[in-house]
Design an enzyme around this catalytic site. Structure first.
Site, PDB file in Angstrom:
ATOM      1  N   CYS A 133       0.831  -1.208   0.000  1.00  0.00           N
ATOM      2  CA  CYS A 133       0.000   0.000   0.000  1.00  0.00           C
ATOM      3  C   CYS A 133       0.869   1.263   0.000  1.00  0.00           C
ATOM      4  CB  CYS A 133      -0.909   0.015   1.227  1.00  0.00           C
ATOM      5  SG  CYS A 133      -2.452  -0.815   1.031  1.00  0.00           S
ATOM      6  N   ASP A 181      -9.744  -3.605  -6.706  1.00  0.00           N
ATOM      7  CA  ASP A 181      -8.856  -2.626  -6.083  1.00  0.00           C
ATOM      8  C   ASP A 181      -9.104  -1.249  -6.684  1.00  0.00           C
ATOM      9  OD1 ASP A 181      -6.787  -1.159  -4.958  1.00  0.00           O
ATOM     10  OD2 ASP A 181      -5.288  -2.726  -5.218  1.00  0.00           O
ATOM     11  N   HIS A 213      -8.024  -4.928  -2.298  1.00  0.00           N
ATOM     12  CA  HIS A 213      -6.880  -4.127  -1.854  1.00  0.00           C
ATOM     13  C   HIS A 213      -6.539  -4.460  -0.404  1.00  0.00           C
ATOM     14  CE1 HIS A 213      -4.249  -0.577  -1.947  1.00  0.00           C
ATOM     15  NE2 HIS A 213      -4.619  -0.399  -0.682  1.00  0.00           N
TER      16      HIS A 213
END
Length: 249
Positions: A133, A181, A213
């Site tokens: 991330c 995502d 995600h």
């Protein structure tokens, strides 16, 4: 942008269970989690650049320990100067406001310090970086072995990577992407494929179905499909580093 700006999906997930086996050290005033291979070798190094939950998150520490069990010295610095985001904050939490307090001007020096420390003080011959991330941005920013930065990179469900940053890499990069995502959607993934293809650098993009995600670090391990994807994404990283860090050594 090679990926979109972070959203609430960057802060939610499932906390895993287990006991971390690493230790904390201070690197230029930054608390850093270290995990060593069984033989305490420092020849091959990995730096984990975390999501916004930070370096004290047990999920991240267990992954660091797993890399160490595969023969790598692992360093995972506090990118947020003691101010990580707590897991599963309410929807009202203003992530963008929090991010304003952690710009590249504050994060870059942390990454630079830990790279320099494990290369010069611990003698790492090659260094790989792992980014989940938020941390993926800094894997990309520092993937410049020709400038003495990181040699190899791996990122999972990347967030807010700039096109200019992505186009500037000069080392091998592996990406683990989620089917669902909003931060790294299909359009951004395809755009990234084109940039990597044109770069001439070794690259790999694996797409994992049935996950969202954050799956590589915050997956619900009670869900068999998500657990499988999370484990495969980790093996993807290990195999990538075995090839480009340990390969020939």
């Amino acid at each position: 942008m090679a990926s979109n700006m972070p959203a609430r999906c960057c802060t939610v997930g499932v906390k895993h269970t287990g006991e971390a086996t690493g230790e904390y050290q201070d690197i230029d005033g930054v608390e850093t989690y270290f995990s060593y291979p069984e033989d305490r070798s420092t020849k091959h190094g990995i730096i984990i650049l975390t999501d916004v939950i930070g370096h004290r998150f047990i999920n991240s520490q267990l992954i660091a320990d797993q890399f160490a069990a595969n023969g790598y010295l692992v360093a995972m610095p506090d990118l947020f100067h003691g101010d990580p985001v707590k897991l599963n904050r309410p929807a009202t939490f203003n992530l963008m406001s929090w991010l304003e307090g952690h710009p590249t001007e504050r994060v870059d020096p942390v990454v630079d310090s830990v790279i320099r420390y494990i290369r010069t003080r611990l003698g790492c011959e090659k260094i790989g970086t792992v980014g989940y991330c938020f941390g993926a941005k800094y894997v990309v920013r520092f993937l410049r072995p020709d400038e003495g930065k990181a040699d190899v990179g791996y990122i999972a469900h990347p967030g807010f990577v700039e096109l200019e940053e992505f186009s500037a890499i000069t080392g091998p990069l592996s990406i683990a992407a989620a089917e669902t995502d909003d931060i790294f959607p299909t359009s951004k993934r395809h755009q990234s494929e084109g940039i990597l293809r044109d770069s001439g650098q070794p690259y790999q993009i694996n797409l994992y179905g049935g996950v969202e995600h954050g799956f590589a670090i915050r997956a619900d391990l009670s869900d068999k499909a998500k657990k499988f994807a999370k484990e495969q994404a980790f093996l993807q990283a290990v195999q990538w580093f075995d090839e480009f860090i340990k390969g020939g050594n």
